[in-house]
Design an enzyme around this catalytic site. Structure first.
Site, mmCIF file in Angstrom:
data_model
loop_
_atom_site.group_PDB
_atom_site.id
_atom_site.type_symbol
_atom_site.label_atom_id
_atom_site.label_comp_id
_atom_site.label_asym_id
_atom_site.label_seq_id
_atom_site.Cartn_x
_atom_site.Cartn_y
_atom_site.Cartn_z
ATOM 1 N N CYS A 47 0.840 -1.209 0.000
ATOM 2 C CA CYS A 47 0.000 0.000 0.000
ATOM 3 C C CYS A 47 0.876 1.260 0.000
ATOM 4 C CB CYS A 47 -0.915 -0.005 1.215
ATOM 5 S SG CYS A 47 -1.773 1.561 1.430
ATOM 6 N N LYS A 60 -10.124 -8.644 6.164
ATOM 7 C CA LYS A 60 -9.652 -7.751 7.232
ATOM 8 C C LYS A 60 -9.886 -8.395 8.595
ATOM 9 C CE LYS A 60 -10.521 -3.693 4.464
ATOM 10 N NZ LYS A 60 -11.476 -2.653 4.106
ATOM 11 N N VAL A 88 -5.914 1.042 5.474
ATOM 12 C CA VAL A 88 -4.578 1.226 6.050
ATOM 13 C C VAL A 88 -3.965 2.447 5.392
ATOM 14 C CG1 VAL A 88 -4.225 -1.181 6.625
ATOM 15 C CG2 VAL A 88 -3.545 -0.377 4.349
ATOM 16 N N GLU A 120 -5.403 7.180 8.453
ATOM 17 C CA GLU A 120 -5.157 8.144 7.355
ATOM 18 C C GLU A 120 -3.668 8.517 7.263
ATOM 19 O OE1 GLU A 120 -6.819 9.751 4.733
ATOM 20 O OE2 GLU A 120 -8.404 8.320 5.120
HETATM 21 N N1 LIG Z 1 -6.949 8.274 2.232
HETATM 22 C C1 LIG Z 1 -6.351 7.085 2.762
HETATM 23 C C2 LIG Z 1 -6.291 6.033 1.658
HETATM 24 C C3 LIG Z 1 -5.764 4.702 2.168
HETATM 25 C C4 LIG Z 1 -6.129 3.546 1.246
HETATM 26 O O1 LIG Z 1 -6.911 3.688 0.278
HETATM 27 N N2 LIG Z 1 -5.574 2.371 1.524
HETATM 28 C C5 LIG Z 1 -5.961 1.195 0.790
HETATM 29 C C6 LIG Z 1 -4.770 0.277 0.503
HETATM 30 S S1 LIG Z 1 -3.605 0.952 -0.593
HETATM 31 C C7 LIG Z 1 -6.930 0.392 1.652
HETATM 32 O O2 LIG Z 1 -6.795 0.328 2.846
HETATM 33 N N3 LIG Z 1 -7.905 -0.243 1.015
HETATM 34 C C8 LIG Z 1 -8.819 -1.116 1.679
HETATM 35 C C9 LIG Z 1 -10.237 -0.690 1.533
HETATM 36 O O3 LIG Z 1 -10.502 0.307 0.831
HETATM 37 O O4 LIG Z 1 -11.098 -1.359 2.100
HETATM 38 C C10 LIG Z 1 -4.965 7.407 3.328
HETATM 39 O O5 LIG Z 1 -4.366 8.391 2.877
HETATM 40 O O6 LIG Z 1 -4.514 6.711 4.250
#
Ligand SMILES: N[C@@H](CCC(=O)N[C@@H](CS)C(=O)NCC(=O)O)C(=O)O
Length: 224
Positions: A4, A31, A44, A56
């Site tokens: 990620c 998860k 994450v 975040e």
């Molecule tokens: N705005 C968030 C975006 C984080 C994000 O999109 N992480 C993805 C992995 S790269 C995630 O956790 N996806 C799982 C989901 O959306 O359920 C940040 O800056 O932390």
């Protein structure tokens, strides 16, 4: 989730400030209940410290900057800091286009259109480097702006390789001359000890992107 880019942001700040920590990777397709109980959104990264839980990426990085001020990753001047934060904000247009490129691989017309958008959106980052005239946006070492955009620049060769399907196996296309300085910055970032601690190789990024496209992301890839 090792791959990620948002989680990498937080790991980069932990590395730059040499903060002792434990990384707990979770499977985003399954998860763990304990994670969702703490953070219903389930995304994450998140940071847990002294009974606090903070999700975040940008929030965690800014919090670490306040809790561990040394070395400072933002300029001391509030206007310069605001400029860095503005540039990070602007970068979401670049990262967004990259995700679309991943998804469009194989569709030459769409890739061409996305490449044009990408080139347009990345140009201010080339110009900002020229304007600052320093090896990194932060000066002699990477700061918050460098670290916040790096995870996507690390994945840039993988995105381009996947986008240009006619390339022979193993070859990365040369960077466009319009982002010459940015390319040199990429080389410097790749060599920097703080960045090296978190670096994932292009072939592993490519494997991960391909596995994600099949719906079965290889979160536990060997050798990463
Ligand atoms: N705005 C968030 C975006 C984080 C994000 O999109 N992480 C993805 C992995 S790269 C995630 O956790 N996806 C799982 C989901 O959306 O359920 C940040 O800056 O932390």
């Amino acid at each position: 989730m090792k791959f990620c880019p948002y989680a990498e942001r937080t790991r980069l700040v932990l590395a730059a400030k040499n903060i002792p920590h434990e990384v707990v990777n979770i499977n985003l397709k399954q998860k763990p209940e304990w994670y969702v109980a703490k953070h219903a959104d389930g995304k994450v990264p998140a940071l847990e410290l002294d009974n606090h839980f903070v999700p975040e990426s940008l929030v965690t990085c800014n919090l670490l900057e306040q809790l561990y001020p040394e070395p400072a990753l933002y300029p001391a001047d509030p206007w310069a800091k605001a400029r860095d934060q503005f540039m990070v904000e602007q970068f979401s247009a670049v990262s967004g286009t990259m995700y679309q490129m991943y998804r469009a691989s194989g569709d030459a017309e769409k890739i061409k259109e996305l490449s044009d958008t990408f080139n347009k959106k990345i140009q201010p980052f080339e110009e900002e480097l020229i304007r600052r005239g320093t090896p990194f946006y932060h000066g002699d070492r990477p700061g918050m702006l460098d670290l916040m955009i790096w995870p996507w620049m690390e994945r840039f060769p993988a995105a381009r390789k996947l986008g240009v399907t006619t390339l022979p196996e193993g070859e990365v296309p040369p960077p466009p001359p319009s982002i010459k300085n940015l390319h040199e910055w990429v080389m410097r970032m790749t060599q920097h000890p703080d960045v090296k601690k978190c670096l994932i190789a292009t072939e592993h990024h490519m494997k991960f992107i391909m596995s994600s496209k099949t719906g079965k992301p290889d979160y536990d890839m060997e050798g990463v």
